[in-house]
Scaffold this active site. Structure first.
Site, mmCIF file in Angstrom:
data_model
loop_
_atom_site.group_PDB
_atom_site.id
_atom_site.type_symbol
_atom_site.label_atom_id
_atom_site.label_comp_id
_atom_site.label_asym_id
_atom_site.label_seq_id
_atom_site.Cartn_x
_atom_site.Cartn_y
_atom_site.Cartn_z
ATOM 1 N N CYS A 1 -2.511 -0.743 7.335
ATOM 2 C CA CYS A 1 -2.611 -2.160 6.995
ATOM 3 C C CYS A 1 -3.946 -2.642 7.554
ATOM 4 O O CYS A 1 -4.166 -2.573 8.773
ATOM 5 C CB CYS A 1 -1.450 -2.907 7.649
ATOM 6 S SG CYS A 1 -1.611 -4.703 7.526
ATOM 7 N N CYS B 1 -7.461 -4.257 1.322
ATOM 8 C CA CYS B 1 -6.049 -4.424 1.711
ATOM 9 C C CYS B 1 -5.336 -3.258 1.040
ATOM 10 O O CYS B 1 -5.628 -2.939 -0.129
ATOM 11 C CB CYS B 1 -5.521 -5.757 1.199
ATOM 12 S SG CYS B 1 -3.708 -5.896 1.226
HETATM 13 N N1 DGL Z 1 -1.414 -4.363 3.256
HETATM 14 C C1 DGL Z 1 -1.955 -5.208 4.230
HETATM 15 C C2 DGL Z 1 -3.437 -5.017 4.447
HETATM 16 O O1 DGL Z 1 -3.925 -3.941 4.204
HETATM 17 C C3 DGL Z 1 -1.541 -6.605 4.453
HETATM 18 C C4 DGL Z 1 -0.931 -7.443 3.442
HETATM 19 C C5 DGL Z 1 -0.284 -8.665 4.069
HETATM 20 O O2 DGL Z 1 0.813 -8.502 4.600
HETATM 21 O O3 DGL Z 1 -0.892 -9.730 4.070
HETATM 22 O O4 DGL Z 1 -4.123 -5.914 4.883
#
Ligand code: DGL
Length: 258
Positions: A77, A184
């Site tokens: 993440c 993301c």
């Molecule tokens: N998948 C996550 C990232 O790479 C975050 C998405 C979220 O929960 O805002 O930032």
């Protein structure tokens, strides 16, 4: 210590199922490892949470993964990596922590002179960690775009909502950018749809394959690579325990990269 750790799991987590885009790159280079994937959908999105809230979530996930004898943890993440990885590395000194970050250095290395759009959450774009990376590799032709709510609509999986979101929020960059950083881990799941809005010729940058190679290097260096010859297991855990999440996770895991 290392003897004990052998043959155990690699922990990987995200605020939801987006981190599957990281895991599917990892299993290409480390197919024989066992993985525990933790999807924190009860608490997503992380993108507009405070640093303190994200650190609290990460601590709880780490506790869980370490109880399950993970020999390394991958933060799949960008938001959690950006705001919590230094804290976590300081707190859990004995475990390798591998953290994803937006592939902005790749732009510098491969496509420096082109107009670039960095798509990421608010948390990532405003973080100190990302700002250090950005200023170090700034090509002076970059737009930073906080895609508030995009991870949510991807997590929900409604195709019309995804298309509407993209048209409304990135449509203005059509024909104006050549590089797109998918900052993301949810965004590679809609790479095709982003390409349909921005134009087929945009070049995508995603840090997952580099992270996978880095993870392998770290495990080799620490003598933590599994000696198993057969394919490893992948266990999916979601904090809301929704069957539908699990099904989508395994579907995306098998999907070929676009
Ligand atoms: N998948 C996550 C990232 O790479 C975050 C998405 C979220 O929960 O805002 O930032």
């Amino acid at each position: 210590m290392q003897e004990e750790a052998r043959e155990e799991n690699i922990g990987i987590f995200d605020s939801g199922i987006g981190g599957v885009t990281v895991l599917r790159e990892i299993i290409k280079v480390l197919p024989n490892e066992n993985y525990i994937y933790y999807s924190d959908s009860k608490n997503n999105p992380y993108g507009d949470k405070t640093k303190e809230e994200i650190i609290e979530r990460c601590k709880e996930i780490f506790r869980f993964l370490l109880e399950r004898k993970c020999k390394a943890v991958v933060i799949a993440c960008n938001t959690a990596s950006a705001v919590a990885s230094s804290y976590l590395r300081e707190k859990y000194k004995n475990i390798p922590i591998i953290a994803i970050e937006p592939a902005y250095k790749m732009v510098h290395d491969y496509s420096y002179d082109k107009e670039t759009l960095v798509m990421a959450t608010k948390g990532t774009i405003e973080s100190e960690k990302f700002n250090l990376l950005y200023h170090k590799y700034d090509n002076h032709k970059t737009t930073l775009l906080e895609c508030v709510g995009l991870a949510d609509v991807i997590e929900e999986g409604n195709e019309d909502k995804i298309k509407n979101y993209l048209e409304k929020n990135i449509g203005e960059y059509k024909g104006k950018v050549e590089n797109v950083v998918l900052g993301c881990t949810h965004y590679p799941l809609v790479q095709k749809e982003i390409g349909q809005v921005l134009g087929k010729n945009v070049r995508f940058f995603n840090g997952a394959s580099r992270l996978a190679v880095h993870l392998k290097d770290v495990l080799e260096e620490k003598n933590l690579i599994s000696e198993k010859q057969e394919q490893g297991k992948i266990e999916f855990i979601d904090s809301l325990a929704k069957k539908e999440k699990e099904e989508r996770f395994y579907k995306f895991l098998k999907e070929e990269k676009l």
